[in-house]
Scaffold this active site. Structure first.
Site, PDB file in Angstrom:
ATOM      1  CE1 TYR A 155      -3.657   2.550   0.671  1.00 55.10           C
ATOM      2  CE2 TYR A 155      -2.333   3.260   2.546  1.00 55.10           C
ATOM      3  CZ  TYR A 155      -3.384   3.464   1.687  1.00 55.10           C
ATOM      4  OH  TYR A 155      -4.184   4.575   1.824  1.00 55.10           O
ATOM      5  CE  LYS A 159      -3.085   6.230  -1.284  1.00 51.32           C
ATOM      6  NZ  LYS A 159      -4.379   6.493  -1.985  1.00 51.32           N
TER       7      LYS A 159
END
Length: 356
Positions: A155, A159
């Protein structure tokens, strides 16, 4: 009833990606309430409400055709959609990483292309505090804080890459962009943080904290994030203060995670555990578990190493940059936000107990 306050004239037609999600649906409702025409991009989950000012495009970030259709005639895009991939480490499989990369990075790239092709003027990207958090203590992060050098989850990796793309796109083909970094988003409706904690309390599994009680973390009430999203969009343009920048948007109420949860736990009639387990004992176990998950197919750990870091290592951000450039301050202070969440948490608590 919707009331126009001039926001529609400023932002024009707004597209919200991830519109059926927690942040996206709150943003859609707020924009509609303020008289803005909204187009919602939804993937699998339909929106749970209708409105005369709302239209829907079915599709996803992996589908260029639906992105082009969604962006046609749009002035402002709020990009909230994301794949949550909290596992990581050197043994992560390519299939796990690629699935998140296709949505978070390639999908964002395709959205930027669709914005340019359709003369969209503004793009606000919902990023995360995690892009700057590498598991080491860090207080009052701001725009000078570098990206995490050692991201512990896919993640975080995706991101960071997506945020870089969004900021690099600023000022090109008439598109002005910015990113908002939130942390621990919560509110009085289904959300990962409160739902998980309340369920564990109801099942009698919330017995101990991890790490020192002196560590500090922060969170973002969903209404505060929505407020920040709209402010950011209002400050995008050729001379916009937000153009090309990233801002931390939180409640700015840093405290230990257990103290953050205390009013909820005690409001449920339960006691906050006093037992604490040293982080140094837990993290190697979770790292091994994560490795065995990827290499031998064991179930994923209930708490990932990245999630452990989030609740046991001091990290929080300053909102000074957002206050200076956007005029941002939390519209709902922490105590009021938690009070708004308690009735919802009591309902979840009762529902879990009823199923036992």
């Amino acid at each position: 009833m919707s009331q126009s306050d001039g926001l529609s004239a400023q932002l024009g037609v707004c597209l919200v990606t991830g519109a059926a999600g927690f942040v996206g649906s709150n943003l859609v409702r707020t924009l509609l309430d303020r008289g803005v025409e909204v187009r919602a991009l939804v993937h699998r989950t339909p929106l749970a409400f209708e409105h005369p000012g709302l239209s829907t495009v079915k599709g996803g970030l992996e589908d260029p055709a639906s992105l082009s259709a969604a962006c046609r005639g749009v002035d402002t895009v709020f990009h909230t959609a994301a794949a949550i991939a909290l596992l990581g480490g050197k043994h992560v499989t390519s299939a796990y990483r690629d699935a998140a990369w296709r949505v978070n990075v390639t999908g964002t790239e395709r959205l930027i292309e669709a914005c340019r092709a359709n003369a969209v003027q503004r793009l606000v990207y919902t990023s995360s505090v995690d892009v700057c958090f590498d598991g080491s203590p860090c207080a009052d992060m701001d725009q000078r804080t570098p990206y995490a050098a050692r991201p512990a989850s896919v993640y975080q990796e995706t991101k960071i890459a997506a945020e870089r793309q969004v900021l690099a796109a600023n000022g090109r083909a008439g598109l002005y962009t910015c990113a908002l970094r939130a942390d621990g988003i919560y509110g009085p409706e289904p959300n990962i943080i409160l739902d998980t904690v309340v369920e564990q309390v109801a099942l009698g599994r919330f017995k101990a904290g991890i790490g020192s009680a002196d560590t500090l973390q922060d969170n973002t009430f969903v209404g505060n994030l929505v407020h920040g999203e709209i402010l950011a969009a209002q400050h995008l343009g050729p001379d916009g203060a937000a153009s090309g920048k990233a801002y931390f948007i939180t409640d700015y109420a840093p405290q230990n995670t257990f103290e953050f949860l205390r009013p909820i736990i005690e409001g449920l009639g339960e006691k906050v555990p006093t037992l604490r387990i040293p982080r140094a004992l837990v993290r190697p176990v979770l790292e091994l578990w994560q490795t065995l998950h990827f290499r031998m197919g064991l179930p994923a750990p209930a708490l990932t190493p990245h999630e452990l870091d989030k609740v046991s290592v001091t990290h929080y951000a300053s909102i000074a940059d957002a206050a200076r450039d956007l005029g941002y301050q939390p519209v709902t202070p922490y105590a009021e936000a938690i009070a708004q969440c308690l009735p919802y948490c009591k309902k979840v608590f009762a529902d879990v107990n009823a199923r036992r």
